[in-house]
Design an enzyme around this catalytic site. Structure first.
Site, PDB file in Angstrom:
ATOM      1  N   ASP A  16      56.012  29.470  48.900  1.00  6.49           N
ATOM      2  CA  ASP A  16      56.960  30.278  49.664  1.00  6.49           C
ATOM      3  C   ASP A  16      57.122  31.652  49.032  1.00  6.49           C
ATOM      4  O   ASP A  16      58.234  32.153  48.875  1.00  6.49           O
ATOM      5  CB  ASP A  16      58.318  29.556  49.761  1.00  6.49           C
ATOM      6  CG  ASP A  16      59.260  30.203  50.765  1.00  6.49           C
ATOM      7  OD1 ASP A  16      58.775  30.927  51.661  1.00  6.49           O
ATOM      8  OD2 ASP A  16      60.482  29.986  50.660  1.00  6.49           O
ATOM      9  N   ARG A  68      71.142  38.069  43.695  1.00  5.47           N
ATOM     10  CA  ARG A  68      71.267  37.615  45.069  1.00  5.47           C
ATOM     11  C   ARG A  68      71.220  36.099  45.063  1.00  5.47           C
ATOM     12  O   ARG A  68      70.249  35.497  44.592  1.00  5.47           O
ATOM     13  CB  ARG A  68      70.127  38.165  45.920  1.00  5.47           C
ATOM     14  CG  ARG A  68      70.299  37.872  47.406  1.00  5.47           C
ATOM     15  CD  ARG A  68      69.103  38.375  48.190  1.00  5.47           C
ATOM     16  NE  ARG A  68      68.042  37.389  48.198  1.00  5.47           N
ATOM     17  CZ  ARG A  68      67.411  36.957  49.294  1.00  5.47           C
ATOM     18  NH1 ARG A  68      67.736  37.442  50.472  1.00  5.47           N
ATOM     19  NH2 ARG A  68      66.457  36.066  49.213  1.00  5.47           N
ATOM     20  N   ASP A  91      70.301  33.142  46.658  1.00  5.45           N
ATOM     21  CA  ASP A  91      69.407  32.808  47.758  1.00  5.45           C
ATOM     22  C   ASP A  91      69.620  31.373  48.215  1.00  5.45           C
ATOM     23  O   ASP A  91      69.728  30.454  47.396  1.00  5.45           O
ATOM     24  CB  ASP A  91      67.946  32.987  47.313  1.00  5.45           C
ATOM     25  CG  ASP A  91      66.965  32.560  48.377  1.00  5.45           C
ATOM     26  OD1 ASP A  91      66.811  33.302  49.365  1.00  5.45           O
ATOM     27  OD2 ASP A  91      66.369  31.471  48.240  1.00  5.45           O
ATOM     28  N   GLU A 135      73.401  35.610  50.115  1.00  7.54           N
ATOM     29  CA  GLU A 135      72.447  35.602  51.223  1.00  7.54           C
ATOM     30  C   GLU A 135      72.671  34.354  52.065  1.00  7.54           C
ATOM     31  O   GLU A 135      72.374  33.249  51.640  1.00  7.54           O
ATOM     32  CB  GLU A 135      71.007  35.617  50.687  1.00  7.54           C
ATOM     33  CG  GLU A 135      69.934  35.718  51.764  1.00  7.54           C
ATOM     34  CD  GLU A 135      69.327  34.383  52.163  1.00  7.54           C
ATOM     35  OE1 GLU A 135      68.612  34.344  53.182  1.00  7.54           O
ATOM     36  OE2 GLU A 135      69.562  33.383  51.455  1.00  7.54           O
ATOM     37  N   HIS A 157      62.325  40.721  53.793  1.00 10.14           N
ATOM     38  CA  HIS A 157      61.106  39.920  53.678  1.00 10.14           C
ATOM     39  C   HIS A 157      61.091  38.763  54.660  1.00 10.14           C
ATOM     40  O   HIS A 157      60.047  38.139  54.864  1.00 10.14           O
ATOM     41  CB  HIS A 157      60.977  39.378  52.250  1.00 10.14           C
ATOM     42  CG  HIS A 157      62.134  38.531  51.839  1.00 10.14           C
ATOM     43  ND1 HIS A 157      63.387  39.047  51.604  1.00 10.14           N
ATOM     44  CD2 HIS A 157      62.247  37.197  51.638  1.00 10.14           C
ATOM     45  CE1 HIS A 157      64.214  38.080  51.260  1.00 10.14           C
ATOM     46  NE2 HIS A 157      63.547  36.950  51.281  1.00 10.14           N
ATOM     47  N   ASP A 158      62.233  38.440  55.241  1.00 13.16           N
ATOM     48  CA  ASP A 158      62.306  37.440  56.296  1.00 13.16           C
ATOM     49  C   ASP A 158      62.239  38.141  57.652  1.00 13.16           C
ATOM     50  O   ASP A 158      62.060  39.348  57.735  1.00 13.16           O
ATOM     51  CB  ASP A 158      63.596  36.629  56.176  1.00 13.16           C
ATOM     52  CG  ASP A 158      63.579  35.688  54.978  1.00 13.16           C
ATOM     53  OD1 ASP A 158      62.476  35.256  54.580  1.00 13.16           O
ATOM     54  OD2 ASP A 158      64.654  35.393  54.441  1.00 13.16           O
ATOM     55  N   TYR A 178      65.324  30.579  63.723  1.00 17.32           N
ATOM     56  CA  TYR A 178      66.492  31.439  63.838  1.00 17.32           C
ATOM     57  C   TYR A 178      66.150  32.909  63.617  1.00 17.32           C
ATOM     58  O   TYR A 178      67.030  33.742  63.469  1.00 17.32           O
ATOM     59  CB  TYR A 178      67.583  31.019  62.851  1.00 17.32           C
ATOM     60  CG  TYR A 178      67.186  31.046  61.393  1.00 17.32           C
ATOM     61  CD1 TYR A 178      67.142  32.249  60.691  1.00 17.32           C
ATOM     62  CD2 TYR A 178      66.875  29.885  60.714  1.00 17.32           C
ATOM     63  CE1 TYR A 178      66.781  32.298  59.371  1.00 17.32           C
ATOM     64  CE2 TYR A 178      66.512  29.924  59.378  1.00 17.32           C
ATOM     65  CZ  TYR A 178      66.464  31.123  58.706  1.00 17.32           C
ATOM     66  OH  TYR A 178      66.106  31.158  57.387  1.00 17.32           O
ATOM     67  N   GLN A 179      64.878  33.260  63.596  1.00 13.06           N
ATOM     68  CA  GLN A 179      64.496  34.636  63.352  1.00 13.06           C
ATOM     69  C   GLN A 179      63.218  34.963  64.108  1.00 13.06           C
ATOM     70  O   GLN A 179      62.439  34.077  64.467  1.00 13.06           O
ATOM     71  CB  GLN A 179      64.307  34.897  61.865  1.00 13.06           C
ATOM     72  CG  GLN A 179      63.224  34.048  61.216  1.00 13.06           C
ATOM     73  CD  GLN A 179      63.166  34.244  59.711  1.00 13.06           C
ATOM     74  OE1 GLN A 179      64.107  34.708  59.091  1.00 13.06           O
ATOM     75  NE2 GLN A 179      62.048  33.891  59.120  1.00 13.06           N
ATOM     76  N   ARG A 227      55.951  34.932  58.708  1.00 12.13           N
ATOM     77  CA  ARG A 227      56.613  36.050  58.052  1.00 12.13           C
ATOM     78  C   ARG A 227      55.636  37.010  57.381  1.00 12.13           C
ATOM     79  O   ARG A 227      55.989  38.142  57.059  1.00 12.13           O
ATOM     80  CB  ARG A 227      57.650  35.523  57.053  1.00 12.13           C
ATOM     81  CG  ARG A 227      58.890  34.976  57.730  1.00 12.13           C
ATOM     82  CD  ARG A 227      59.824  34.303  56.756  1.00 12.13           C
ATOM     83  NE  ARG A 227      59.277  33.050  56.251  1.00 12.13           N
ATOM     84  CZ  ARG A 227      59.921  32.232  55.430  1.00 12.13           C
ATOM     85  NH1 ARG A 227      61.132  32.549  55.012  1.00 12.13           N
ATOM     86  NH2 ARG A 227      59.364  31.120  55.024  1.00 12.13           N
TER      87      ARG A 227
END
Length: 495
Positions: free
Chosen positions: A49, A189, A191, A231, A288-289, A343-344, A398
């Site tokens: 990932d 951050r 995550d 985030e 980045h997403d 969701y994106q 992505r």
């Protein structure tokens, strides 16, 4: 943390490694960025990932540099680094030891299984209530010490979820905080923290127990001189709630609302959000997403709670992105690509605006004037196109927005008028000392939105129509210098 524009980037995809990124920022982006969020550079940075599945979260991948390089990057720049709260790599030493020794491993209590969360078994209703950003249940069968277990894996089978209530996981997370503090990082951050606590009978997402863990991690970070950015892609009212508890929260609602206004000419939903959003935000148009949709839609855990956009408007934004990109984003989104993030929408923001320079600069001007600290993704900073070759080679949706830039490509991009104008706009935002003053957001009678800042005798205002790209920016530094531009592309502001 200074109130200046920051860059979001991978070290290997812009500059090649940490020293290369540092040199690029100082030599080719001088004055453009006051800070940089370096996406995971831990060992390994190129896992399943793209670094968000570290095997060793306290080690810099030697192919990218060292902790000294991280400190050097922070010399004159605020640095932001990820703390991956929810999981570790299935290839980590801790997971491998549990796989080998099972309950005899000293790390056995560090990870979650179905039985550890539901010791008396789970009902069908309890399992169906669990919220996950991918289809299916968040469990992967694994053999631990010769025994088959259902291991909790919220994202992928290569990312094993931590039991953040366990002593082992807490010591692990504190060790990461100590390492980052020693490297003089400015802000962390958190995550995937929204999924970190699993409470039986709940959605296991952004529950009261989750907020308690965020509070605890924030306290631990602040004790070490680290600011905290949370985030979470979720219902917009949760972002407002999170903002009250932490130093910074992302404004993930901004990108889809900007696109809605650009596609329809209706700035009403954007104006409504500007009146209620947390001002201690990190503003983004791209990361980045992908471009988040859940952030402006109805509550995923209580669908009767309406979002900032209604379902028809939300569908129109998604279809608008697909149309603007000539269908490229459709190939990279949802079940069409292996990331399966439903969701994106995956696309560069420049392509989502059909590569229209004026509308793109209008959107960036609005972002840079919106209260908060602006972050610009490296592909967006270079007004990058969708990378269909990378998507084709990896099959990861992505990756369409994760191009690997060569030095020659960066140099060529910096010569494009839209990139030069964006850099000038960022320098203006960093230079004019007015963006910690009083802000007022108002509608424009003939369509659009106006954002004005005042701090003593200094003032700056921008009026944008996101549909046409029409922008007017005026400013005064309170010492006799002022300016006005109606075309950011050919006449960007210089403070």
């Amino acid at each position: 943390m200074r109130n200046q524009v920051q860059l979001i980037t991978y070290a290997d995809r812009l500059g090649g490694d940490l020293p290369g990124l540092s040199a690029l920022l100082r030599e080719r982006f001088e004055g453009v960025f006051g800070g940089v969020h370096v996406l995971p550079f831990f060992t390994p940075y190129d896992g399943a990932d793209a670094g968000f599945d570290p095997e060793d979260h306290t080690a810099v991948d030697p192919r990218l540099g060292s902790w000294q390089d991280v400190r050097a990057l922070g010399d004159g720049l605020d640095t932001v680094v990820d703390v991956i709260v929810n999981h570790v790599s299935a290839g980590s030493a801790q997971v491998r030891d549990v796989v080998s020794r099972g309950s005899a491993s000293p790390w056995a209590g560090m990870f979650l299984t179905l039985a550890s969360v539901f010791p008396d078994g789970a009902t069908e209703q309890e399992l169906a209530t669990i919220y996950r950003p991918r289809p299916g249940l968040p469990f992967t069968p694994m053999t631990w010490g010769g025994e088959r277990r259902l291991v909790w894996t919220t994202f992928t089978p290569q990312q094993v979820d931590l039991d953040v209530s366990s002593r082992e996981a807490r010591e692990y997370l504190v060790g990461i905080l100590d390492t980052l503090a020693a490297a003089e990082v400015s802000m962390i951050r958190l995550d995937a923290v929204g999924y970190a606590v699993k409470t039986p009978g709940t959605t296991c997402f952004m529950t009261p127990e989750t907020f308690a863990v965020i509070d605890e991690l924030t306290l631990l970070a602040r004790e070490r001189g680290l600011e905290v950015l949370v985030e979470v892609h979720s219902y917009y009212q949760r972002q407002v709630e999170i903002g009250r508890a932490v130093d910074r929260v992302y404004d993930f609602a901004l990108p889809p609302l900007v696109l809605h206004a650009a596609y329809t000419g209706d700035h009403g939903a954007l104006l409504h959000w500007m009146g209620i959003r947390p001002t201690n935000a990190v503003t983004v148009l791209d990361t980045h997403d992908g471009i988040g949709i859940v952030d402006v839609g109805p509550d995923q855990t209580a669908p009767d709670r309406p979002g900032l956009l209604d379902p028809a408007q939300l569908d129109a934004v998604v279809e608008g992105i697909h149309a603007a990109t000539g269908g490229a984003s459709r190939r990279a989104t949802g079940w069409a690509a292996s990331n399966l993030d439903v969701y994106q929408v995956n696309s560069t923001f420049y392509d989502a605006l059909a590569r229209d320079d004026h509308r793109y600069l209008a959107a960036r001007a609005l972002q840079l004037f919106t209260p908060g600290i602006p972050q610009v993704y490296y592909v967006g900073a270079l007004a990058g196109h969708n990378d269909l070759d990378l998507l084709e080679s990896t099959g990861v949706g992505r990756d369409i927005n994760r191009h690997h830039y060569t030095v020659e490509e960066v140099e060529a991009a910096l010569e494009r008028p839209v990139v030069r104008a964006l850099c000038a706009l960022a320098r203006f935002r960093n230079t004019l000392d007015v963006f910690d003053g009083r802000c007022e957001v108002t509608p424009v009678p003939d369509g659009g939105i106006a954002i004005s800042w005042q701090d003593g005798d200094r003032q700056a205002s921008v009026v944008v129509d996101l549909a046409s790209g029409r922008t007017e920016l005026t400013w005064s530094d309170g010492a006799g210098r002022s300016g006005r531009t109606t075309d950011l592309l050919v006449d960007p502001p210089v403070a």
